[in-house]
Design a protein around this motif. Structure first.
Motif, PDB file in Angstrom:
ATOM      1  N   LYS A  41       0.950  -1.161  -0.021  1.00  0.00           N
ATOM      2  CA  LYS A  41       0.063  -0.139  -0.117  1.00  0.00           C
ATOM      3  C   LYS A  41       0.762   1.126   0.116  1.00  0.00           C
ATOM      4  CE  LYS A  41      -4.153  -2.087   2.031  1.00  0.00           C
ATOM      5  NZ  LYS A  41      -5.137  -2.051   3.086  1.00  0.00           N
ATOM      6  N   ASP A  42       1.989   1.344   0.759  1.00  0.00           N
ATOM      7  CA  ASP A  42       2.861   2.414   0.783  1.00  0.00           C
ATOM      8  C   ASP A  42       3.374   2.845  -0.647  1.00  0.00           C
ATOM      9  OD1 ASP A  42       2.445   2.770   3.435  1.00  0.00           O
ATOM     10  OD2 ASP A  42       4.237   1.741   3.974  1.00  0.00           O
ATOM     11  N   THR A  43       3.916   1.537  -1.246  1.00  0.00           N
ATOM     12  CA  THR A  43       4.443   1.615  -2.559  1.00  0.00           C
ATOM     13  C   THR A  43       3.543   2.172  -3.532  1.00  0.00           C
ATOM     14  OG1 THR A  43       5.933  -0.212  -2.141  1.00  0.00           O
ATOM     15  CG2 THR A  43       5.572   0.567  -4.354  1.00  0.00           C
ATOM     16  N   TYR A  44       2.274   1.654  -3.561  1.00  0.00           N
ATOM     17  CA  TYR A  44       1.093   2.138  -4.630  1.00  0.00           C
ATOM     18  C   TYR A  44       0.954   3.586  -4.240  1.00  0.00           C
ATOM     19  CZ  TYR A  44      -3.408   1.824  -6.917  1.00  0.00           C
ATOM     20  OH  TYR A  44      -4.534   2.136  -7.781  1.00  0.00           O
ATOM     21  N   ARG A  45       0.917   4.102  -3.073  1.00  0.00           N
ATOM     22  CA  ARG A  45       0.614   5.548  -2.785  1.00  0.00           C
ATOM     23  C   ARG A  45       1.893   6.550  -3.362  1.00  0.00           C
ATOM     24  NH1 ARG A  45      -1.806   3.395   2.458  1.00  0.00           N
ATOM     25  NH2 ARG A  45      -3.844   3.527   2.109  1.00  0.00           N
ATOM     26  N   ARG A  46       2.935   5.874  -3.008  1.00  0.00           N
ATOM     27  CA  ARG A  46       4.021   6.608  -3.359  1.00  0.00           C
ATOM     28  C   ARG A  46       4.532   6.717  -4.849  1.00  0.00           C
ATOM     29  NH1 ARG A  46       8.623   4.533  -4.616  1.00  0.00           N
ATOM     30  NH2 ARG A  46       8.315   2.419  -3.653  1.00  0.00           N
ATOM     31  N   ILE A  47       3.974   5.639  -5.689  1.00  0.00           N
ATOM     32  CA  ILE A  47       4.518   5.738  -7.034  1.00  0.00           C
ATOM     33  C   ILE A  47       3.623   6.728  -7.960  1.00  0.00           C
ATOM     34  CG2 ILE A  47       5.615   3.697  -7.034  1.00  0.00           C
ATOM     35  CD1 ILE A  47       3.093   2.431  -8.554  1.00  0.00           C
TER      36      ILE A  47
END
Length: 188
Positions: free
Chosen positions: A42-48
């Motif tokens: 979820k963090d990666t999805y929000r960051r990219i």
């Protein structure tokens, strides 16, 4: 035309049991989801950078649960009914060949999340999705000839795979093919 390859195919006992057919892909998908660490995903999805129309992360779990259930039900219908002793030889052949394709596509499906989020390789993940689209388009056609309900059960999956391909390709393009977090120009 495809071939039935027993070594690459889930056991017939799974296809003959509707609960096992439905729950197996759900359990495997859930396992891969937890293996790739949901909070980091979820963090990666929000960051990219994501393309337009990307859904919130909370959508993916419920959507995939329904899709895995539908694909499992399609597998049960096509293989169980298609391999009945009363079925025509061509129907049995298509049902068994489809069982091999189904098993291969399930493996490719489960590979996507580790490719995209684990290895941060959206281009490889997009290639995986393109292969999934082709395999499942053919599988829907093949199993649709064995059992029309089985074929129609795969249609929502095909639609979502198309959307997922757009999202994956868009993320690959917008993030220059690398999802690793960068700090001051250097990879972490």
């Amino acid at each position: 035309m495809t071939t039935y390859i027993p070594q690459l195919t889930l056991p017939q006992t799974i296809f003959n049991n509707p609960a096992l057919s439905i729950l197996l892909p759900i359990a495997l998908g859930t396992g891969v989801g937890y293996y790739t660490r949901p909070s980091q995903t979820k963090d990666t999805y929000r960051r990219i950078k994501n393309p337009p129309l990307y859904p919130p992360p909370s959508v993916f779990g419920p959507v995939w649960t329904v899709l895995y259930g539908l694909m499992g039900y399609a597998a049960y219908r096509a293989v169980h009914h298609g391999t009945s002793p009363l079925s025509a030889p061509s129907t049995i052949r298509d049902a068994k060949s489809g069982a091999t394709l189904y098993t291969v596509q399930l493996g490719l499906n489960l590979l996507w999340m580790p490719l995209f989020f684990g290895l941060n390789r959206p281009i490889a993940a997009t290639a995986d999705l393109v292969a999934l689209l082709g395999l499942n388009g053919y599988l829907a056609y093949l199993w649709g000839g064995v059992d029309s309900v089985a074929g129609w059960c795969l249609v929502p999956y095909l639609g979502w795979l198309g959307f997922a391909t757009y999202l994956s390709a868009g993320a690959a393009y917008l993030n220059d093919g690398d999802l690793r977090q960068r700090k001051e120009g250097k990879d972490l």
